[in-house]
Design an enzyme around this catalytic site. Structure first.
Site, PDB file in Angstrom:
ATOM      1  N   ASP A 148      -9.870  -4.010  -5.316  1.00 46.51           N
ATOM      2  CA  ASP A 148      -9.327  -3.132  -4.277  1.00 46.51           C
ATOM      3  C   ASP A 148     -10.224  -1.906  -4.148  1.00 46.51           C
ATOM      4  O   ASP A 148     -10.382  -1.133  -5.095  1.00 46.51           O
ATOM      5  CB  ASP A 148      -7.904  -2.718  -4.657  1.00 46.51           C
ATOM      6  CG  ASP A 148      -7.141  -2.071  -3.511  1.00 46.51           C
ATOM      7  OD1 ASP A 148      -7.752  -1.299  -2.754  1.00 46.51           O
ATOM      8  OD2 ASP A 148      -5.930  -2.345  -3.388  1.00 46.51           O
ATOM      9  N   HIS A 154      -7.546  -5.362  -1.183  1.00 51.07           N
ATOM     10  CA  HIS A 154      -6.347  -4.569  -0.915  1.00 51.07           C
ATOM     11  C   HIS A 154      -5.333  -5.304  -0.057  1.00 51.07           C
ATOM     12  O   HIS A 154      -4.129  -5.235  -0.314  1.00 51.07           O
ATOM     13  CB  HIS A 154      -6.769  -3.272  -0.212  1.00 51.07           C
ATOM     14  CG  HIS A 154      -5.665  -2.289  -0.016  1.00 51.07           C
ATOM     15  ND1 HIS A 154      -5.104  -1.583  -1.064  1.00 51.07           N
ATOM     16  CD2 HIS A 154      -5.006  -1.878   1.115  1.00 51.07           C
ATOM     17  CE1 HIS A 154      -4.157  -0.782  -0.590  1.00 51.07           C
ATOM     18  NE2 HIS A 154      -4.072  -0.938   0.725  1.00 51.07           N
ATOM     19  N   SER A 171       0.833  -1.197   0.000  1.00 55.75           N
ATOM     20  CA  SER A 171       0.000   0.000   0.000  1.00 55.75           C
ATOM     21  C   SER A 171       0.875   1.257   0.000  1.00 55.75           C
ATOM     22  O   SER A 171       1.669   1.473  -0.917  1.00 55.75           O
ATOM     23  CB  SER A 171      -0.947  -0.047   1.198  1.00 55.75           C
ATOM     24  OG  SER A 171      -1.917   0.967   1.132  1.00 55.75           O
TER      25      SER A 171
END
Length: 421
Positions: free
Chosen positions: A327, A362, A235
């Site tokens: 995501d 995600h 991320s």
């Protein structure tokens, strides 16, 4: 209460292993064609209870082999050898927004596997257990060493593989939640990589030089091959890894792995500037019907201005992108498409590998980690908690985790162990 009516035997092989290692679960000596429930129970370090279960029917010999026999219902169905782990979910009545994360990498996950009569879906604590086994799942292999790092203002934890080394090195950058997250670098060290978990969001004004100092600390360690270092980011950590790899004269990695990351950011500023830009776009925040926060639009549309995104056309090392197509937290698919176009235009697309997974979200974690579609999140430097929608569906996301991890290890071995100096 345990009552073994038929001298039933439950066996797990191996009962002690790494978290990314498959096990086999077998039940023997039950009546033929008999319904049984396999149940997994995990108590997290936070005091929460997680469970998974599958419904099975014994064969003509009274046996169940979870690696070969289908679950007919429960938290997973079909032939799923590791379904008792990846389908773990918070037990009924748990706090909302739970996400399983191992805080102490030096101790194992302890999962109790049990067998119940009939096909049960609730009230397991009140039912008679036919047989049970405790299974240990470790992030640290025997011989892996954990070393606190506090050199030159750098804070982190270095995990060293067994043996004298020197080993290829990895700098592991976690996401925007901050803190020192150790379980992934511990597992990477278990596969032969000296892995530095870097704490880099304690201060909002952390400078780019901090990452360069951390890179030097890793380079200069006597058990690290200084010319064989890669970056791994998740991320927001992926954004940092990309930026440092392109614009730093110190950080020159042999390869980069970006999990659920984006190249979209003001490249001339600090991390505080990046967070400020994100804050300006809060009006783009969306909410689903459960009031869960969807952040994926905050960085969209993908800019064309190279001052607002990392110029990956300048990358000189192999890059692996791991993309969850569902995501809901970050514009990862759009970012991956743009990075591919940029690298094709610059003539360095031969360095790019993209692993893209439909219906994955995600939080793409090591294999068999419980899927978290939505969970409590608090950004570093903030005191505000909310429920973030991460995305993904349980079974497809879990398959993505298994496939991505295997290919990530192959990518790291190829570029850090096998490639020529």
């Amino acid at each position: 209460m345990e009552t073994n009516l038929w001298r039933l035997l439950l066996s797990v092989q191996p009962s002690r292993g790494l978290v990314d290692e498959k096990f086999s679960v077998r039940v023997q000596n039950a009546p033929p064609a008999h319904p049984l429930t396999m149940h997994a129970l995990l108590h997290s370090e936070d005091g929460d209870t997680w469970e998974a279960f599958g419904h099975y029917v014994t064969d003509s010999g009274g046996d169940v082999n979870v690696s070969e026999d289908p679950s007919l219902g429960g938290t997973y169905d079909g032939v799923e050898p590791m379904g008792l782990l990846w389908s773990l979910r918070p037990a009924p009545g748990s706090r909302p927004g739970l996400r399983f994360r191992k805080r102490d990498a030096q101790t194992p996950m302890q999962v109790r596997l049990s067998v119940y009569q009939g096909h049960q879906s609730e009230g397991f604590m009140d039912r008679a257990v036919l047989a049970s086994v405790m299974v240990e799942r470790w992030y640290m292999a025997p011989g892996v060493r954990r070393v606190n790092i506090t050199e030159g203002g750098v804070t982190g934890t270095l995990f060293l593989p067994p043996g004298p080394g020197p080993f290829p090195g990895l700098m592991d950058l976690w996401g925007g939640g901050g803190g020192l997250v150790e379980y992934r670098p511990a597992l990477l060290a278990s596969h032969g990589f000296a892995s530095l978990a870097l704490d880099y969001l304690k201060q909002a004004d952390v400078k780019n030089e901090y990452f360069e100092d951390a890179y030097r600390v890793l380079q200069q360690h006597p058990q690290v091959c200084k010319n064989r270092i890669g970056l791994v980011g998740l991320s927001f950590g992926s954004s940092v890894a990309l930026k440092m790899s392109v614009y730093s004269n110190v950080i020159q990695p042999r390869c980069i792995v970006c999990v659920s990351g984006s190249h979209i950011q003001h490249v001339g500023g600090t991390l505080a500037d990046i967070f400020a830009d994100i804050a300006k776009n809060q009006k783009k925040t969306r909410y689903n019907e459960e009031n869960q926060v969807i952040w994926r639009d905050l960085l969209l549309p993908v800019p064309t201005d190279l001052s607002k995104k990392v110029d990956v056309g300048r990358l000189q090392c192999p890059l692996l992108l791991v993309v969850g197509e569902d995501d809901q937290n970050w514009p990862v698919p759009e970012s991956a498409d743009d990075m591919r176009e940029m690298m094709e235009g610059a003539g360095n697309s031969h360095l790019l590998t993209v692993l893209s997974y439909p219906r994955a979200g995600h939080l793409i974690e090591p294999p068999y980690s419980p899927h978290c579609r939505a969970g409590t999140f608090m950004a570093a430097g903030s005191r505000k908690k909310f429920i973030a929608l991460w995305g993904g569906e349980v079974a497809p996301h879990s398959r993505a985790q298994e496939d991505a991890w295997r290919k990530t290890l192959d990518f790291l071995r190829e570029n850090l162990y096998c490639s020529a100096d």
